[in-house]
Design a protein around this motif. Structure first.
Motif, PDB file in Angstrom:
ATOM      1  N   ALA A  80       5.504  10.857   5.010  1.00 46.09           N
ATOM      2  CA  ALA A  80       6.750  10.341   5.579  1.00 46.09           C
ATOM      3  C   ALA A  80       6.507   9.756   6.953  1.00 46.09           C
ATOM      4  CB  ALA A  80       7.796  11.449   5.639  1.00 46.09           C
ATOM      5  N   ALA A  81       5.718  10.443   7.768  1.00 41.87           N
ATOM      6  CA  ALA A  81       5.427   9.946   9.111  1.00 41.87           C
ATOM      7  C   ALA A  81       4.621   8.650   9.052  1.00 41.87           C
ATOM      8  CB  ALA A  81       4.670  11.004   9.903  1.00 41.87           C
TER       9      ALA A  81
ATOM     10  N   ARG B 282       0.093  -0.576   0.389  1.00 46.06           N
ATOM     11  CA  ARG B 282       0.086  -0.065   1.763  1.00 46.06           C
ATOM     12  C   ARG B 282      -0.222   1.432   1.775  1.00 46.06           C
ATOM     13  NH1 ARG B 282       2.603  -2.162   6.293  1.00 46.06           N
ATOM     14  NH2 ARG B 282       2.245  -4.119   5.199  1.00 46.06           N
ATOM     15  N   ALA B 283       0.369   2.158   0.853  1.00 41.69           N
ATOM     16  CA  ALA B 283       0.102   3.594   0.771  1.00 41.69           C
ATOM     17  C   ALA B 283      -1.360   3.859   0.432  1.00 41.69           C
ATOM     18  CB  ALA B 283       1.014   4.236  -0.268  1.00 41.69           C
TER      19      ALA B 283
ATOM     20  N   ALA C 132       6.082   4.925  10.307  1.00 37.67           N
ATOM     21  CA  ALA C 132       5.371   4.113  11.296  1.00 37.67           C
ATOM     22  C   ALA C 132       5.113   2.696  10.800  1.00 37.67           C
ATOM     23  CB  ALA C 132       4.053   4.781  11.666  1.00 37.67           C
ATOM     24  N   GLU C 133       5.110   2.531   9.474  1.00 37.42           N
ATOM     25  CA  GLU C 133       4.899   1.211   8.880  1.00 37.42           C
ATOM     26  C   GLU C 133       6.208   0.455   8.691  1.00 37.42           C
ATOM     27  OE1 GLU C 133       1.901  -0.300   7.786  1.00 37.42           O
ATOM     28  OE2 GLU C 133       1.063   1.260   9.077  1.00 37.42           O
TER      29      GLU C 133
ATOM     30  N   ILE D 105      11.161   6.177   1.786  1.00 32.85           N
ATOM     31  CA  ILE D 105      10.336   7.272   2.305  1.00 32.85           C
ATOM     32  C   ILE D 105      10.776   8.585   1.688  1.00 32.85           C
ATOM     33  CG2 ILE D 105       9.740   8.602   4.363  1.00 32.85           C
ATOM     34  CD1 ILE D 105       9.927   6.027   5.974  1.00 32.85           C
ATOM     35  N   ASP D 106      12.087   8.799   1.629  1.00 36.07           N
ATOM     36  CA  ASP D 106      12.610  10.029   1.027  1.00 36.07           C
ATOM     37  C   ASP D 106      12.170  10.166  -0.421  1.00 36.07           C
ATOM     38  OD1 ASP D 106      13.845  10.698   3.383  1.00 36.07           O
ATOM     39  OD2 ASP D 106      15.836   9.992   2.769  1.00 36.07           O
ATOM     40  N   ALA D 107      12.174   9.055  -1.151  1.00 34.90           N
ATOM     41  CA  ALA D 107      11.790   9.088  -2.565  1.00 34.90           C
ATOM     42  C   ALA D 107      10.317   9.465  -2.729  1.00 34.90           C
ATOM     43  CB  ALA D 107      12.073   7.737  -3.210  1.00 34.90           C
ATOM     44  N   VAL D 108       9.468   8.889  -1.894  1.00 34.55           N
ATOM     45  CA  VAL D 108       8.040   9.224  -1.938  1.00 34.55           C
ATOM     46  C   VAL D 108       7.821  10.679  -1.545  1.00 34.55           C
ATOM     47  CG1 VAL D 108       5.784   8.761  -0.886  1.00 34.55           C
ATOM     48  CG2 VAL D 108       7.280   6.841  -1.514  1.00 34.55           C
TER      49      VAL D 108
END
Length: 221
Positions: free
Chosen positions: A83-84, A8-9, A88-89, A96-99
């Motif tokens: 993060a945004a 997805r990323a 949204a996904e 998200i914090d880890a990424v």
């Protein structure tokens, strides 16, 4: 969602790389992703490969905007933008914090925070390793081309003059490439990263020796 985070990323990142120059394009992101997973496979401690993969794809999405002066620091901007996008996904907040932590700490700039998680350290190492070895030499040459002449400088600089202790004025570009690569390899965090770095450095030393011979310093054989 966990197993889908990396792919997805990737899909989310690709539009951001459309305006990228070769040194920081989607192919660079893919190489960083592939090398980071290779390093993860050699780690003794557990690694969240999906977080690592997602961070690798997204880590340079701010580079095109930084190059044109629309943002100041691609790592800070890229972390917030990633993060945004992931929020949204519907990605869980902890992931998200880890990424975001990985992206925020991947830069070699002196102002960049230290990578503390294993995923962040692996991303940092994989990104720096893309400036070493055969492909690294080609990529560094691209960076010289992109940055030479900026702000009246004869030779390219690593992001800005304050981010490196190297003195480049008056030296041939190949010396600059050697210094850039060594500077990055000296900053690696993980044992697998350092092992791969030394292997790639051996190749680069052979290249630089041949370069000197071709300049007639030792005489070609």
């Amino acid at each position: 969602m966990t197993q889908e985070l990396g792919p997805r990323a990737r899909a989310l990142s690709l539009p951001y790389y459309e305006a990228a120059l070769p040194a920081h394009d989607r192919f660079h992101a893919k190489r960083v992703r592939d090398v980071s997973i290779r390093l993860a496979d050699e780690c003794a401690e557990p690694v969240d490969r999906d977080v690592l993969s997602a961070a690798a794809w997204l880590h340079d999405i701010g580079r095109p905007l930084e190059r044109t002066g629309e943002i100041d620091e691609h790592d800070e901007w890229g972390a917030s933008e990633a993060a945004a996008l992931l929020e949204a996904e519907g990605v869980a907040a902890d992931r998200i914090d880890a990424v975001e932590r990985c992206i925020r700490t991947h830069s070699i700039r002196s102002s960049s925070p230290e990578p503390e998680t294993i995923e962040a350290q692996l991303l940092f190492d994989a990104d720096k390793l893309d400036a070493a070895g055969a492909r690294g030499l080609v990529r560094l040459a691209c960076i010289v081309g992109e940055r030479s002449g900026r702000a009246g400088e004869k030779y390219a600089l690593i992001d800005d003059a304050s981010s490196s202790t190297m003195e480049s004025a008056g030296r041939p570009d190949v010396t600059l490439l050697q210094e850039w690569a060594r500077e990055r390899l000296d900053e690696l965090y993980t044992s697998p990263g350092r092992r791969l770095g030394e292997s790639r450095w051996e190749f680069m030393n052979d290249f630089f020796a041949q370069f000197e011979r071709e300049r007639g310093i030792e005489g070609e054989r």
